[in-house]
Design a protein around this motif. Structure first.
Motif, PDB file in Angstrom:
ATOM      1  N   GLN A 179      39.108  -6.019  61.438  1.00 16.31           N
ATOM      2  CA  GLN A 179      38.145  -6.966  62.326  1.00 16.31           C
ATOM      3  C   GLN A 179      38.074  -8.233  61.361  1.00 16.31           C
ATOM      4  N   ALA A 180      37.428  -9.070  62.148  1.00 22.49           N
ATOM      5  CA  ALA A 180      37.300 -10.386  61.481  1.00 22.49           C
ATOM      6  C   ALA A 180      35.604 -10.209  60.857  1.00 22.49           C
ATOM      7  N   GLU A 181      35.506 -10.922  59.725  1.00 23.11           N
ATOM      8  CA  GLU A 181      34.442 -10.773  59.085  1.00 23.11           C
ATOM      9  C   GLU A 181      33.106 -11.466  59.798  1.00 23.11           C
TER      10      GLU A 181
ATOM     11  N   LEU B  39      35.568   5.305  63.552  1.00 19.79           N
ATOM     12  CA  LEU B  39      34.920   5.609  62.250  1.00 19.79           C
ATOM     13  C   LEU B  39      35.548   6.981  62.083  1.00 19.79           C
ATOM     14  N   ASP B  40      35.362   7.858  62.735  1.00 13.81           N
ATOM     15  CA  ASP B  40      35.661   9.221  62.674  1.00 13.81           C
ATOM     16  C   ASP B  40      37.308   9.299  62.536  1.00 13.81           C
ATOM     17  N   ILE B  41      38.218   8.510  63.364  1.00 12.34           N
ATOM     18  CA  ILE B  41      39.574   8.575  63.200  1.00 12.34           C
ATOM     19  C   ILE B  41      40.055   8.125  62.011  1.00 12.34           C
ATOM     20  N   ALA B  42      39.492   6.787  61.445  1.00  9.09           N
ATOM     21  CA  ALA B  42      39.813   6.348  60.261  1.00  9.09           C
ATOM     22  C   ALA B  42      39.483   7.201  58.987  1.00  9.09           C
ATOM     23  N   ARG B  43      38.346   7.881  59.073  1.00  2.00           N
ATOM     24  CA  ARG B  43      38.252   9.060  57.891  1.00  2.00           C
ATOM     25  C   ARG B  43      38.885   9.964  58.078  1.00  2.00           C
ATOM     26  N   ARG B  44      39.335  10.932  59.271  1.00  2.00           N
ATOM     27  CA  ARG B  44      39.887  11.997  59.573  1.00  2.00           C
ATOM     28  C   ARG B  44      41.414  11.662  59.311  1.00  2.00           C
ATOM     29  N   THR B  45      41.912  10.649  59.255  1.00  2.00           N
ATOM     30  CA  THR B  45      43.387  10.459  59.149  1.00  2.00           C
ATOM     31  C   THR B  45      43.761   9.793  57.626  1.00  2.00           C
ATOM     32  N   GLY B  46      42.440   9.493  56.784  1.00  2.00           N
ATOM     33  CA  GLY B  46      42.648   8.941  55.479  1.00  2.00           C
ATOM     34  C   GLY B  46      42.904   7.412  55.539  1.00  2.00           C
ATOM     35  N   GLY B  47      42.598   6.919  56.698  1.00  2.00           N
ATOM     36  CA  GLY B  47      42.904   5.400  56.745  1.00  2.00           C
ATOM     37  C   GLY B  47      41.743   4.554  56.318  1.00  2.00           C
ATOM     38  N   ALA B  48      41.503   3.661  57.037  1.00  2.00           N
ATOM     39  CA  ALA B  48      40.035   2.665  56.369  1.00  2.00           C
ATOM     40  C   ALA B  48      39.831   1.430  57.590  1.00  2.00           C
ATOM     41  N   VAL B  49      38.707   0.871  57.529  1.00  2.00           N
ATOM     42  CA  VAL B  49      38.420  -0.265  58.337  1.00  2.00           C
ATOM     43  C   VAL B  49      38.091  -1.462  57.427  1.00  2.00           C
ATOM     44  N   GLU B  50      38.791  -2.616  57.667  1.00  2.00           N
ATOM     45  CA  GLU B  50      38.756  -3.657  56.612  1.00  2.00           C
ATOM     46  C   GLU B  50      38.337  -4.937  57.600  1.00  2.00           C
ATOM     47  N   ASP B  51      37.991  -5.807  57.002  1.00  2.00           N
ATOM     48  CA  ASP B  51      37.830  -6.969  57.567  1.00  2.00           C
ATOM     49  C   ASP B  51      38.367  -8.384  56.879  1.00  2.00           C
ATOM     50  N   VAL B  52      38.561  -9.275  57.330  1.00  2.00           N
ATOM     51  CA  VAL B  52      39.160 -10.663  56.699  1.00  2.00           C
ATOM     52  C   VAL B  52      38.203 -11.709  57.297  1.00  2.00           C
TER      53      VAL B  52
END
Lengths: 427, 427
Positions: free
Chosen positions: A287-289, A329-342
């Motif tokens: 995402q964008a900050e 959120l579910d998918i990022a957590r289940r797969t061991g990923g993350a959500v980040e912004d710049v």
């Protein structure tokens, strides 16, 4: 209006699509132009009877298909003869092996950019609209419509004319002139709404519920369950282009979050069908900050997403209240990923980084994914020794303003060699 | 500097390219970065030792190749392992069956649009630059350059970075802001020249002759013989996409005229190689009225082309003194084709016609070819009962100004149903 599925429910012919099912309560409904569960108001999605038992045969069938998303028709809610109908035929865009970018970012496991700027109207929207067009045809709609901040309006306008539909699309009245031109040039009706994107959306919902809206297919409202499935084709193409292998890591932009959830759905289907070997994969959201409701929730460990008021140059991602946020959120957590912004400056830097390493001029959304990839590597979250795919979902020509202030001539000179020498540009 | 070919001439490995030969006097020279005959100053072009004797095998080899111009590597001046090198890999763009446009124009024999807006930087320039890049690599150049009015500068900038070259491109200093951004964003040097395009060209010629220009490959000057060959791939793709058949009629835009002559060369090669059945085809050239030196000469029955001062919105075709003009006249006359022109209003109308029938948003050059096609049919020159291919060589996003004044919202309304009803937009 919605019909619960019984043995005798008549159904339209949309290939392997069997029904619509509620993502919350699982209730099933006959295929139709509905988008919310009549039981619990949860979002509906397409449920399939997918082909099974012969992955090698299916793989061969796909590979022998056309060079566009219809090669995956056996996995999509479209008629089996879809490739013969008039449609913009998007997809099968380049998966670019980004070795120059990989060197800059320190990725050793293989870095790829899935470049959707190669689609007919130069964004991934052509994929989702193409599926919605076929659903609209099946349901007997005669007018295609959408609420849009610009890009989708162009994609719908273009697809409608090619496919033989009327079109009437709705945008906020104060869009940039360039986007208005792109939305208007295909010749369908374009209506400016005095208000912001939320007002446009509300108006469209009103129109769907009114007799005035009869015969209208709104690709991102009453055709949304079909429309969304178009994003699965990104997953299919990435895996096929990697030689029928899952990537280890994928970085996906988040607007409503639908694209990310559908890519996950597509990957799971490929595994279930035996088209790729099952192995773990990690999904990262970007995402964008200035519009980071999902990333904020992810970092705070929340399950719900608190809406934000968008303020970012990445306008195609500026959805402050993303419908699919919790699923992301579910998918990022289940797969061991993350959500980040710049932030916006990092978005611009990333657009230029991709341009000067791979010659790909990305939309701001592409700056977001490349920027987030860089940040995740620097923070040790994304593993540079693994195969990584970064999505570019749009085209820099549509967001020139983002880079214009910092992209100009190195020098301006008189036309002679002395001037050239004086400018210090000799190699 | 140029070496005449003898049995012992060492040569670089550029696949089937055997030598450069003068189009005027036939004199042959070793492959190198030269563009004019040392005997008669005629233009040089690539001469080949093409594969022969097994058309079926060659056709299979091509079909099994990558989905870009490198599938035709056996017919191009590029190393045999070209597909493994970093390059933007343009080509194999869509050949769109334009049934809606055909109905409007009364074409019954099959009408197709070859849509080169699908290339990486969204114009056919990516094809010619891709070949020049490989020639530059073979000759050991380290900097890629060009003189440009915008589009080529972007194509060279993008390709250079991906392929690992430095780049320094030259443009007139007063280009539109958008074009400057596109040319600058890839991060190579961009130099504004105080003068017009002719001044830029003259400066580049000076630079090539000076030690300052050592190691520089100017794609459209000292690499021109290779660069030009990229346009042959349009001919190859059209025929392959028609099922290895020649079209009956092709409408091609004319700037320098090079593209048209190379498409003719490509068609003749396919016939000679037995890849398509030999039959007559007609080639039609399309110009804008405001820059129509070739069309004027054609209509007057002249063999020479008198230069004009360009004044048209079709800026990518605005070459008043087209180098290949006389060759174009030859080809149009030999094949039974014609050269025609349309005015700026007709160009805009044609851009919109293509957009509202097929959902393709063309650059002004595409408006020229579609407009000329319409005119030629109306005048009884182009036969609507024959298979016809029209080229769109660029993208409408790059020439928004052409349609902006006449492309706006149908209506602007308050967000409520009464306002919508009052606007008369209900179906």
């Amino acid at each position: 209006m919605a019909v619960q599925v019984t043995e005798n429910t008549p159904t339209v012919a949309l290939g392997p699509a069997a029904a619509l099912s509620c993502r919350e309560c699982g209730q099933r409904f006959a295929l139709g132009p509905i988008f919310a569960c009549q039981e619990c108001f949860g979002p509906l999605e397409v449920a399939y009877d997918l082909p099974s038992g012969d992955p090698e045969g299916l793989r061969k069938q796909i590979e022998a298909g056309p060079d566009n998303i219809w090669r995956y028709a056996p996995l999509l809610p479209v008629p089996t003869d879809v490739a013969d109908k008039p449609n913009l035929n998007p997809g099968f865009t380049k998966l670019v092996k980004a070795d120059n970018l990989a060197r800059e970012l320190g990725v050793t496991g293989g870095l790829y950019v899935k470049d959707d700027s190669g689609n007919p109207t130069h964004s991934f929207k052509d994929r989702v609209v193409a599926i919605a067009v076929e659903a609209a045809r099946a349901f007997g709609f005669t007018t295609l419509s959408c609420s849009s901040t610009g890009n989708l309006a162009g994609a719908v306008g273009a697809a409608a004319r090619r496919a033989g539909f009327e079109s009437c699309v709705f945008i906020p009245h104060d869009l940039e002139a360039g986007k208005v031109v792109m939305a208007a040039v295909y010749g369908g009706d374009l209506v400016g709404i005095e208000g912001n994107y939320d007002d446009v959306n509300r108006f469209c919902s009103e129109l769907i519920g009114d007799p005035l809206g009869e015969g209208w297919g709104f690709v991102n409202v009453n055709l949304r369950p079909y429309y969304g499935e178009g994003s699965k084709t990104l997953a299919y193409e990435i895996c096929e282009q990697l030689g029928w292998q899952l990537p280890d890591q994928i970085v996906i932009p988040i607007a409503s979050g639908s694209q990310l959830t559908k890519i996950d759905k597509g990957l799971k289907e490929l595994i279930a069908l035996g088209l790729v070997e099952d192995k773990p994969y990690k999904i990262f959201g970007a995402q964008a900050e200035g519009c980071s409701p999902v990333s904020t929730a992810f970092k705070a460990g929340h399950d719900v997403v608190r809406p934000q008021k968008p303020d970012t140059i990445a306008k195609s991602l500026a959805i402050g209240n993303p419908a699919d946020g919790p699923y992301v959120l579910d998918i990022a957590r289940r797969t061991g990923g993350a959500v980040e912004d710049v932030n916006d400056e990092q978005v611009v830097d990333a657009i230029k980084l991709l341009a000067r390493t791979e010659g790909i001029f990305a939309e701001t959304a592409g700056g977001v994914t490349v920027g987030v990839t860089k940040k995740l590597i620097e923070d040790g979250v994304l593993d540079p020794s693994l195969t990584t795919v970064v999505l570019n979902t749009g085209d820099g020509l549509k967001t020139l303003d983002a880079v214009a202030p910092t992209s100009g001539p190195t020098a301006t000179i008189r036309p002679n060699l002395d001037a050239f020498r004086a400018a210090g540009l000799a190699r």
